[in-house]
Design a protein around this motif. Structure first.
Motif, PDB file in Angstrom:
ATOM      1  N   PRO A   1       0.795  -1.231   0.000  1.00 33.54           N
ATOM      2  CA  PRO A   1       0.000   0.000   0.000  1.00 33.54           C
ATOM      3  C   PRO A   1       0.830   1.284   0.000  1.00 33.54           C
ATOM      4  CG  PRO A   1      -1.001  -1.606   1.449  1.00 33.54           C
ATOM      5  CD  PRO A   1       0.300  -2.201   0.990  1.00 33.54           C
ATOM      6  N   ARG A   2       1.881   1.328   0.817  1.00 33.40           N
ATOM      7  CA  ARG A   2       2.689   2.558   0.883  1.00 33.40           C
ATOM      8  C   ARG A   2       3.363   2.821  -0.464  1.00 33.40           C
ATOM      9  NH1 ARG A   2       4.277   6.695   0.610  1.00 33.40           N
ATOM     10  NH2 ARG A   2       5.260   8.113   2.111  1.00 33.40           N
ATOM     11  N   GLU A   3       3.762   1.770  -1.165  1.00 31.34           N
ATOM     12  CA  GLU A   3       4.395   1.948  -2.470  1.00 31.34           C
ATOM     13  C   GLU A   3       3.370   2.356  -3.527  1.00 31.34           C
ATOM     14  OE1 GLU A   3       7.343  -0.898  -3.780  1.00 31.34           O
ATOM     15  OE2 GLU A   3       7.538  -1.646  -1.724  1.00 31.34           O
ATOM     16  N   GLN A   4       2.150   1.831  -3.410  1.00 32.70           N
ATOM     17  CA  GLN A   4       1.090   2.299  -4.310  1.00 32.70           C
ATOM     18  C   GLN A   4       0.958   3.818  -4.231  1.00 32.70           C
ATOM     19  OE1 GLN A   4      -2.778   0.288  -4.231  1.00 32.70           O
ATOM     20  NE2 GLN A   4      -1.847  -1.417  -3.141  1.00 32.70           N
ATOM     21  N   PHE A   5       0.937   4.328  -3.009  1.00 32.06           N
ATOM     22  CA  PHE A   5       0.764   5.768  -2.817  1.00 32.06           C
ATOM     23  C   PHE A   5       1.967   6.553  -3.331  1.00 32.06           C
ATOM     24  CE2 PHE A   5       1.003   9.680  -0.237  1.00 32.06           C
ATOM     25  CZ  PHE A   5      -0.228  10.232  -0.546  1.00 32.06           C
ATOM     26  N   SER A   6       3.164   6.066  -3.059  1.00 32.37           N
ATOM     27  CA  SER A   6       4.364   6.800  -3.469  1.00 32.37           C
ATOM     28  C   SER A   6       4.506   6.847  -4.995  1.00 32.37           C
ATOM     29  CB  SER A   6       5.612   6.179  -2.840  1.00 32.37           C
ATOM     30  OG  SER A   6       5.829   4.871  -3.329  1.00 32.37           O
ATOM     31  N   ILE A   7       4.008   5.822  -5.682  1.00 36.15           N
ATOM     32  CA  ILE A   7       4.101   5.792  -7.147  1.00 36.15           C
ATOM     33  C   ILE A   7       2.962   6.574  -7.796  1.00 36.15           C
ATOM     34  CG2 ILE A   7       4.001   4.321  -9.204  1.00 36.15           C
ATOM     35  CD1 ILE A   7       5.254   2.077  -7.470  1.00 36.15           C
ATOM     36  N   THR A   8       1.748   6.336  -7.318  1.00 32.81           N
ATOM     37  CA  THR A   8       0.571   6.860  -8.014  1.00 32.81           C
ATOM     38  C   THR A   8      -0.074   8.068  -7.341  1.00 32.81           C
ATOM     39  OG1 THR A   8      -1.049   5.465  -6.840  1.00 32.81           O
ATOM     40  CG2 THR A   8       0.082   4.496  -8.749  1.00 32.81           C
ATOM     41  N   GLY A   9       0.245   8.300  -6.058  1.00 38.15           N
ATOM     42  CA  GLY A   9      -0.404   9.372  -5.320  1.00 38.15           C
ATOM     43  C   GLY A   9      -1.818   9.045  -4.895  1.00 38.15           C
ATOM     44  N   ILE A  10      -2.249   7.801  -5.163  1.00 34.89           N
ATOM     45  CA  ILE A  10      -3.613   7.371  -4.864  1.00 34.89           C
ATOM     46  C   ILE A  10      -3.630   6.546  -3.580  1.00 34.89           C
ATOM     47  CG2 ILE A  10      -5.551   5.959  -5.668  1.00 34.89           C
ATOM     48  CD1 ILE A  10      -5.274   8.528  -7.220  1.00 34.89           C
ATOM     49  N   GLN A  11      -4.588   6.859  -2.717  1.00 32.79           N
ATOM     50  CA  GLN A  11      -4.742   6.131  -1.466  1.00 32.79           C
ATOM     51  C   GLN A  11      -5.249   4.713  -1.764  1.00 32.79           C
ATOM     52  OE1 GLN A  11      -3.911   6.233   2.422  1.00 32.79           O
ATOM     53  NE2 GLN A  11      -3.937   8.140   1.260  1.00 32.79           N
ATOM     54  N   PRO A  12      -4.565   3.675  -1.279  1.00 26.26           N
ATOM     55  CA  PRO A  12      -5.013   2.300  -1.550  1.00 26.26           C
ATOM     56  C   PRO A  12      -6.442   2.058  -1.060  1.00 26.26           C
ATOM     57  CG  PRO A  12      -2.806   2.312  -0.624  1.00 26.26           C
ATOM     58  CD  PRO A  12      -3.330   3.703  -0.486  1.00 26.26           C
ATOM     59  N   SER A  13      -7.230   1.420  -1.886  1.00 26.79           N
ATOM     60  CA  SER A  13      -8.611   1.100  -1.531  1.00 26.79           C
ATOM     61  C   SER A  13      -9.075  -0.034  -2.424  1.00 26.79           C
ATOM     62  CB  SER A  13      -9.513   2.320  -1.730  1.00 26.79           C
ATOM     63  OG  SER A  13     -10.882   1.958  -1.619  1.00 26.79           O
ATOM     64  N   LEU A  14      -9.904  -0.910  -1.872  1.00 27.25           N
ATOM     65  CA  LEU A  14     -10.400  -2.046  -2.645  1.00 27.25           C
ATOM     66  C   LEU A  14     -11.211  -1.618  -3.860  1.00 27.25           C
ATOM     67  CD1 LEU A  14     -11.549  -4.802  -0.112  1.00 27.25           C
ATOM     68  CD2 LEU A  14      -9.585  -4.838  -1.652  1.00 27.25           C
ATOM     69  N   ILE A  15     -11.794  -0.413  -3.830  1.00 30.87           N
ATOM     70  CA  ILE A  15     -12.604   0.005  -4.980  1.00 30.87           C
ATOM     71  C   ILE A  15     -11.739   0.494  -6.143  1.00 30.87           C
ATOM     72  CG2 ILE A  15     -14.485   0.667  -3.430  1.00 30.87           C
ATOM     73  CD1 ILE A  15     -13.904   3.605  -4.161  1.00 30.87           C
ATOM     74  N   ASN A  16     -10.458   0.751  -5.914  1.00 28.69           N
ATOM     75  CA  ASN A  16      -9.617   1.322  -6.962  1.00 28.69           C
ATOM     76  C   ASN A  16      -9.502   0.389  -8.157  1.00 28.69           C
ATOM     77  OD1 ASN A  16      -9.189   3.495  -5.312  1.00 28.69           O
ATOM     78  ND2 ASN A  16      -7.063   3.005  -4.826  1.00 28.69           N
ATOM     79  N   THR A  17      -9.319   0.995  -9.319  1.00 31.06           N
ATOM     80  CA  THR A  17      -9.171   0.237 -10.557  1.00 31.06           C
ATOM     81  C   THR A  17      -8.089  -0.817 -10.451  1.00 31.06           C
ATOM     82  OG1 THR A  17      -9.731   2.295 -11.705  1.00 31.06           O
ATOM     83  CG2 THR A  17      -8.913   0.482 -13.060  1.00 31.06           C
TER      84      THR A  17
END
Length: 481
Positions: A119-135
């Motif tokens: 999750p922390r890497e998702q945010f650092s790469i995409t700026g998007i908060q991890p969530s199950l609804i995300n694409t």
């Protein structure tokens, strides 16, 4: 002054859709609702889907009605909620109806995805908060559940891109809607090859990228013939509905302002020059999405009037329908809510009996449970306003900016009690308007794309054309602007 320009905004929310006609005379913009329709998801085999062909049919019906009433139409553009998508197969056909973001298929694949992309890497790469609804979670689940998907799926199209494709036959990936996906690099604004590579998903399924405000083609001749209408340009505007809504805001000073796009979801945020990717913004649950013009929206998604809508549905099914106006009248009969809930608690994230869930939450948190309709409604409204206050205070801390004014837009601002409670509880002036912010922003961007309006002049057009209300943080209910 030339002839009036006529354009259509297809503005789809998570519970309803609108075909809105924009009439621009070179000075002011007038909006007319042509067609409104329900957006009702469908359960099939234990999964939740959008009825995308029905939505497309309703939009075509809106085009036909607008043409018959007003004649030649210059262009159309679709904006929708974020994260959801459909697949086009190698024949150019829709593979199956797109899943709804509230579908539960992602849960069983969460750990697998997060082992590959924490999750922390998702945010650092995409700026998007991890969530199950995300694409990104949905797409990973689709490829895990369907071994043959790689063989048959040729292109992924986010919801507005899918409708633009159905109208024009041209596949394009518009930037603001893709910025909601968790699949874009927050710094470059391009599709993240790192994310696709880690999840072993071919990046080639993403079509050509286009910026918001791009004329991508014209409606297909077969649709012109079917509807007995002339040619119209198809424009990929700010295709994410929040991006369109924010584009309608006539800021006096953007740097000290927050916005709340208020509907089924409440999107609380502010515009920043670039993505805010810090430990504190991650910790506080903020996400970054792209604006028209490629600036950034720092925001937090809050479960909004969905809770009130679900409550209304519950009562209607029990034979005790209460209108939105009656709900406000009931809530105004008491001065304070007996409890405050967290609208983003998972308890309120899926359809169900909201009265029971609110009481369960209050009991779990040691608060007095509401029992009358007035108390329950007041709990929801004050809880939303309190969540707005908390979010705005966090934004001030993250950005170091002092927020003095809140711009509230969208259908939710018709609930004047919510607007006044927001002013009272946040201690900040609230400027409410426009109501049809998504459609208005959509049309302003179309005018800019067609060369009929400088986007910098859109603010003045909106101010000249639409009504606003100002709410001061006091017991005075409404003060006309």
């Amino acid at each position: 002054m030339g002839d009036t320009i006529k354009l259509l905004a297809m503005d789809l929310g998570a519970s309803s859709g609108r075909v809105m006609l924009g009439l621009y005379d070179g000075n002011t913009l007038r909006i007319e609702e042509i067609h409104r329709f329900a957006n009702t998801p469908v359960y099939v085999g234990g999964h939740l889907y959008w009825d995308v062909l029905k939505l497309f049919h309703e939009m075509k019906k809106g085009i036909q009605r607008a043409y018959r009433a007003h004649g030649k139409l210059r262009s159309l553009s679709v904006d929708t909620w974020g994260v959801d998508y459909g697949f086009i197969d190698k024949r150019g056909m829709l593979l199956y109806s797109p899943h709804h973001y509230r579908d539960r298929r992602m849960g069983s694949h969460r750990l697998g995805l997060e082992a590959l992309l924490p999750p922390r890497e998702q945010f650092s790469i995409t700026g998007i908060q991890p969530s199950l609804i995300n694409t990104v979670y949905q797409l990973f689940a689709d490829f895990q559940d369907n071994d043959s998907l790689l063989e048959v799926a040729d292109t992924i199209l986010m919801m507005p891109d899918l409708f633009h494709y159905l109208f024009s036959g041209i596949a394009a990936a518009e930037s603001t809607i893709w910025s909601t996906s968790g699949l874009m690099d927050a710094v470059s604004g391009e599709v993240s090859t790192e994310v696709f590579s880690r999840l072993n998903i071919p990046v080639g399924i993403v079509p050509q990228r286009v910026q918001a405000g791009t004329v991508i083609g014209s409606i297909l001749p077969v649709i012109q013939e079917e509807l007995s209408v002339g040619s119209m340009e198809v424009i990929a505007g700010a295709s994410h509905d929040t991006a369109s809504a924010v584009a309608s805001i006539p800021y006096s000073l953007k740097e000290d302002a927050a916005f709340i796009s208020c509907g089924t979801w409440s999107l609380v945020g502010m515009e920043t020059p670039k993505a805010v990717i810090t430990e504190k913004s991650y910790e506080y649950g903020f996400t970054n999405e792209q604006c028209y013009g490629q600036s950034n929206r720092l925001l937090k998604n809050i479960t909004g009037l969905w809770i009130l809508q679900e409550l209304q549905r519950n009562w209607a099914e029990a034979g005790k329908y209460v209108s939105q106006g009656q709900m406000v009248e009931l809530a105004e009969t008491i001065n304070h809510a007996p409890a405050i809930i967290d609208p983003n608690d998972e308890l309120f994230s899926i359809p169900g009996v909201m009265t029971q869930r609110i009481r369960e939450y209050c009991e779990r948190t040691g608060q007095q449970a509401p029992y009358t309709k007035a108390e329950i409604i007041r709990v929801i409204l004050e809880s939303l306003a309190e969540s707005y206050r908390h979010t705005i205070d966090e934004m001030e801390e993250i950005t170091g900016k002092k927020i003095n004014i809140i711009h509230m837009v969208g259908g939710g601002i018709q609930n004047e009690l919510l607007c006044q409670l927001t002013a009272n509880i946040t201690g900040r002036k609230v400027v409410a308007g426009p109501v049809e912010a998504g459609a208005i922003g959509n049309i302003i961007i179309q005018l800019a794309a067609l060369g009929e309006l400088e986007i910098s002049g859109g603010k003045q057009v909106v101010e000249r054309s639409f009504a606003f209300k100002t709410y001061q943080p006091s017991l005075v209910k409404v003060c006309e602007k």
